[in-house]
Each structure stands twice: as C-alpha cells, then as structure tokens.
Write an enzyme that holds these catalytic residues in place. Structure first.
Site, PDB file in Angstrom:
ATOM      1  CE1 TYR A  56       3.410  -8.707  -3.580  1.00 35.02           C
ATOM      2  CE2 TYR A  56       1.786  -7.523  -4.893  1.00 35.02           C
ATOM      3  CZ  TYR A  56       2.423  -8.702  -4.544  1.00 35.02           C
ATOM      4  OH  TYR A  56       2.057  -9.877  -5.154  1.00 35.02           O
TER       5      TYR A  56
ATOM      6  N   GLY B 285       1.139  -6.200   3.174  1.00 31.62           N
ATOM      7  CA  GLY B 285       0.702  -7.230   2.238  1.00 31.62           C
ATOM      8  C   GLY B 285       1.802  -8.009   1.551  1.00 31.62           C
TER       9      GLY B 285
ATOM     10  CG  HIS C 171      11.539  -2.794  -0.772  1.00 26.23           C
ATOM     11  ND1 HIS C 171      10.984  -3.027   0.467  1.00 26.23           N
ATOM     12  CD2 HIS C 171      12.778  -2.286  -0.536  1.00 26.23           C
ATOM     13  CE1 HIS C 171      11.855  -2.660   1.402  1.00 26.23           C
ATOM     14  NE2 HIS C 171      12.945  -2.206   0.825  1.00 26.23           N
ATOM     15  CG  ASP C 172       7.366  -7.016  -0.421  1.00 20.65           C
ATOM     16  OD1 ASP C 172       7.867  -6.135   0.311  1.00 20.65           O
ATOM     17  OD2 ASP C 172       6.145  -7.255  -0.463  1.00 20.65           O
TER      18      ASP C 172
ATOM     19  CG  ASP D 167      15.816  -0.492   2.512  1.00 21.63           C
ATOM     20  OD1 ASP D 167      15.064  -1.397   2.109  1.00 21.63           O
ATOM     21  OD2 ASP D 167      16.163  -0.384   3.706  1.00 21.63           O
TER      22      ASP D 167
END
EC number: 3.1.1.4
Length: 126
Positions: free
Chosen positions: A34, A38, A54-55, A100
């Site tokens: 990730y 990815g 985070h994604d 973030d």
C-alpha cells in the site's frame, strides 16, 4: 511518465521527515502493498497497514465535493517532531491534512522491514 509530482506529496513527504527524521521519505514511497504505488491485498506489516489506512482516508476525503487529496495543499506546522494541522484549512484541506498527519505519526511508530521494500506486488498483494 514524466508527470509533475502531485503538490500534496511534497507536504506529505515533509510531514514524514518531521516524524521520522532518521529515514529518507523514499523508503516509504515503495513499501509493502500500500505504500506508494500499490493498493490491493493484505498489508504485509504494521507500516504497510499505516499506508492502507492512509489510502482509505484519501478515499473518504474524495467524498467531499471537489476534493482531490493528492493535489490539495494545506496549512500545517512541524515542531520538534509534532505535527499540527492549522485552522486555516477548508473541509477538504483539513481532512487531507489529518490523513497525512496520522499516517506520518503511524510511520514513526511502525517497525521498518527492509524485506518489504520494493516487493513483487503481483506475487504478494493479490
């Protein structure tokens, strides 16, 4: 592809350098399933899980009308390893900043396994 780097990535990079000054931010740019390119399969470890979260956080930010997390700049402060998102951010910027900030803090607390850098995504991230 020689596209410009999304603006926000510079800020995220600086946040990572705030919380993990001992490592190059590049160490996180291609890690696990990730971190970086990815986004599939089971996270390989705690650090990779930070990136999965985070994604997902960015995906939630995209629900805000007109919010493009990778391009959204925000106002924040780094003081002695502590990150603060500042009040001048709109809803999109505040959300992305927090995504973030939490990831950078997560990175600082997760062990780094060199074996999980630049892994074979096809083999390990189905």
């Amino acid at each position: 592809s020689n596209r410009p780097m999304p603006l926000n990535i510079y800020q995220f990079k600086n946040m990572i350098q705030c919380t993990v000054p001992s490592r190059s931010w590049w160490d996180f740019a291609d890690y696990g399933c990730y971190c970086g390119r990815g986004g599939s399969g089971t996270p390989v470890d705690d650090l990779d899980r930070c990136c999965q979260v985070h994604d997902n956080c960015y995906n939630q930010a995209q629900e805000i009308t007109g919010c493009r997390p990778k391009w959204k700049t925000y106002t924040y402060e780094c003081s002695q390893g502590t990150l603060t998102c500042k009040g001048r951010n709109n809803a999109c910027a505040a959300t992305v900043c927090d995504c973030d900030r939490l990831a950078a803090i997560c990175f600082a607390g997760a062990p780094y396994n060199d074996n999980n850098y630049n892994i074979d995504l096809k083999a390990r991230c189905q």
